[in-house]
Design a protein around this motif. Structure first.
Motif, mmCIF file in Angstrom:
data_model
loop_
_atom_site.group_PDB
_atom_site.id
_atom_site.type_symbol
_atom_site.label_atom_id
_atom_site.label_comp_id
_atom_site.label_asym_id
_atom_site.label_seq_id
_atom_site.Cartn_x
_atom_site.Cartn_y
_atom_site.Cartn_z
ATOM 1 N N GLY A 29 43.271 79.978 31.154
ATOM 2 C CA GLY A 29 44.526 79.294 31.422
ATOM 3 C C GLY A 29 45.345 79.885 32.549
ATOM 4 O O GLY A 29 46.285 79.267 32.995
ATOM 5 N N THR A 30 45.057 81.077 33.019
ATOM 6 C CA THR A 30 45.877 81.670 34.063
ATOM 7 C C THR A 30 45.414 81.278 35.460
ATOM 8 O O THR A 30 46.097 81.572 36.417
ATOM 9 C CB THR A 30 45.896 83.204 33.958
ATOM 10 O OG1 THR A 30 44.562 83.686 34.080
ATOM 11 C CG2 THR A 30 46.513 83.666 32.665
ATOM 12 N N LYS A 32 45.177 78.267 36.655
ATOM 13 C CA LYS A 32 45.575 76.901 36.947
ATOM 14 C C LYS A 32 47.076 76.862 37.207
ATOM 15 O O LYS A 32 47.789 77.820 36.926
ATOM 16 C CB LYS A 32 45.205 75.970 35.793
ATOM 17 C CG LYS A 32 45.919 76.278 34.505
ATOM 18 C CD LYS A 32 45.541 75.310 33.410
ATOM 19 C CE LYS A 32 46.367 75.632 32.170
ATOM 20 N NZ LYS A 32 46.336 74.608 31.190
ATOM 21 N N ALA A 33 47.534 75.748 37.750
ATOM 22 C CA ALA A 33 48.964 75.564 37.972
ATOM 23 C C ALA A 33 49.653 75.309 36.635
ATOM 24 O O ALA A 33 49.069 74.702 35.740
ATOM 25 C CB ALA A 33 49.191 74.390 38.917
ATOM 26 N N GLU A 34 50.865 75.799 36.498
ATOM 27 C CA GLU A 34 51.698 75.552 35.320
ATOM 28 C C GLU A 34 53.033 75.035 35.845
ATOM 29 O O GLU A 34 53.894 75.800 36.244
ATOM 30 C CB GLU A 34 51.877 76.832 34.509
ATOM 31 C CG GLU A 34 50.580 77.342 33.901
ATOM 32 C CD GLU A 34 50.751 78.668 33.172
ATOM 33 O OE1 GLU A 34 51.878 78.979 32.728
ATOM 34 O OE2 GLU A 34 49.754 79.385 33.064
ATOM 35 N N ALA A 36 56.644 72.821 36.071
ATOM 36 C CA ALA A 36 57.840 72.408 35.344
ATOM 37 C C ALA A 36 58.833 71.845 36.356
ATOM 38 O O ALA A 36 58.848 72.260 37.525
ATOM 39 C CB ALA A 36 58.457 73.586 34.608
ATOM 40 N N ASN A 59 56.089 76.319 39.856
ATOM 41 C CA ASN A 59 54.711 76.585 39.453
ATOM 42 C C ASN A 59 54.618 78.029 38.979
ATOM 43 O O ASN A 59 54.632 78.951 39.789
ATOM 44 C CB ASN A 59 53.758 76.339 40.623
ATOM 45 C CG ASN A 59 52.309 76.532 40.262
ATOM 46 O OD1 ASN A 59 51.974 76.917 39.146
ATOM 47 N ND2 ASN A 59 51.435 76.272 41.211
ATOM 48 N N GLU A 60 54.524 78.224 37.675
ATOM 49 C CA GLU A 60 54.400 79.564 37.100
ATOM 50 C C GLU A 60 52.933 80.008 37.015
ATOM 51 O O GLU A 60 52.650 81.121 36.596
ATOM 52 C CB GLU A 60 55.024 79.606 35.704
ATOM 53 C CG GLU A 60 56.522 79.367 35.693
ATOM 54 C CD GLU A 60 57.321 80.495 36.318
ATOM 55 O OE1 GLU A 60 56.834 81.634 36.339
ATOM 56 O OE2 GLU A 60 58.434 80.222 36.801
ATOM 57 N N GLY A 61 52.013 79.125 37.383
ATOM 58 C CA GLY A 61 50.592 79.420 37.278
ATOM 59 C C GLY A 61 50.043 80.189 38.462
ATOM 60 O O GLY A 61 50.721 80.409 39.466
ATOM 61 N N ASP A 65 48.940 73.779 43.478
ATOM 62 C CA ASP A 65 48.689 72.368 43.206
ATOM 63 C C ASP A 65 49.388 71.567 44.289
ATOM 64 O O ASP A 65 50.121 72.130 45.110
ATOM 65 C CB ASP A 65 49.179 71.965 41.809
ATOM 66 C CG ASP A 65 48.417 70.768 41.240
ATOM 67 O OD1 ASP A 65 47.767 70.032 42.021
ATOM 68 O OD2 ASP A 65 48.476 70.564 40.020
ATOM 69 N N HIS A 99 52.851 80.575 41.667
ATOM 70 C CA HIS A 99 54.034 81.407 41.445
ATOM 71 C C HIS A 99 55.146 81.072 42.434
ATOM 72 O O HIS A 99 55.911 81.933 42.839
ATOM 73 C CB HIS A 99 53.691 82.900 41.518
ATOM 74 C CG HIS A 99 52.603 83.283 40.582
ATOM 75 N ND1 HIS A 99 52.767 83.304 39.211
ATOM 76 C CD2 HIS A 99 51.307 83.631 40.797
ATOM 77 C CE1 HIS A 99 51.638 83.661 38.638
ATOM 78 N NE2 HIS A 99 50.728 83.853 39.571
ATOM 79 N N SER A 135 46.828 69.039 38.291
ATOM 80 C CA SER A 135 47.502 68.970 36.985
ATOM 81 C C SER A 135 47.697 67.521 36.566
ATOM 82 O O SER A 135 47.668 66.617 37.389
ATOM 83 C CB SER A 135 48.871 69.654 37.071
ATOM 84 O OG SER A 135 48.725 70.993 37.462
#
Length: 155
Positions: A29-30, A32-34, A36, A59-61, A65, A99, A135
């Motif tokens: 999971g780390t 990839k883009a996260e 919000a 993007n916290e990932g 993206d 990030h 995503s």
């Protein structure tokens, strides 16, 4: 003999469990883009057929993206624009670094809601669907603020 077999099995199970906790940095999971979304708003349109929209995508990932399209049921189309040195240019996509963040704000990158189907009024919300290269899509409820709203002062 039975006691040593139990201890060996226990030691083996412990070793397997610890292997799963190794700090290799390649945890699931780390990579990839996260994404919000925050600070979204639309100033109440002053034109009958066009409006602007602003928001921040964080993007916290650990992977980049790309925002590839934006749609809304309030507009025939939503286009993305950048403004550099006072010149506005339509863009087909925007990168969101790992990030990092992508900011759409007045005087900079922004969204244009064109061919409005209805005139959004202050106090209402507008649903906006953001589509990304990697995503899944995100749907944002964008509040309609006064035409003169300034996010730095909240008025």
């Amino acid at each position: 003999m039975r006691r040593s077999a139990v201890l060996t099995a226990g030691a083996l199970a412990g070793a397997v469990a610890l292997t799963g906790c190794s700090g290799s940095g390649a945890e699931s999971g780390t990579d990839k883009a996260e994404l919000a979304v925050s600070s979204s708003y639309m100033p109440q349109p002053v034109s009958a057929d066009m409006a602007a929209g602003f928001l921040t995508i964080t993007n916290e990932g650990a992977a980049e993206d790309t925002l590839t399209s934006v749609t809304s049921d309030v507009a025939g189309q939503v286009t993305m624009h950048s403004t550099v040195g006072g010149a506005m240019a339509e863009k087909s996509s925007f990168s969101i670094p790992a990030h990092g963040r992508l900011v759409f704000r007045s005087g900079g990158n922004h969204l244009m809601f064109e061919e409005l189907k209805r005139a959004p009024k202050q106090g209402q919300t507008v649903a906006v669907k953001l589509t990304f290269a990697t995503s899944g899509p995100l749907t944002v409820e964008m509040p309609v603020k006064s035409a003169t709203y300034n996010p730095t002062t909240g008025h």
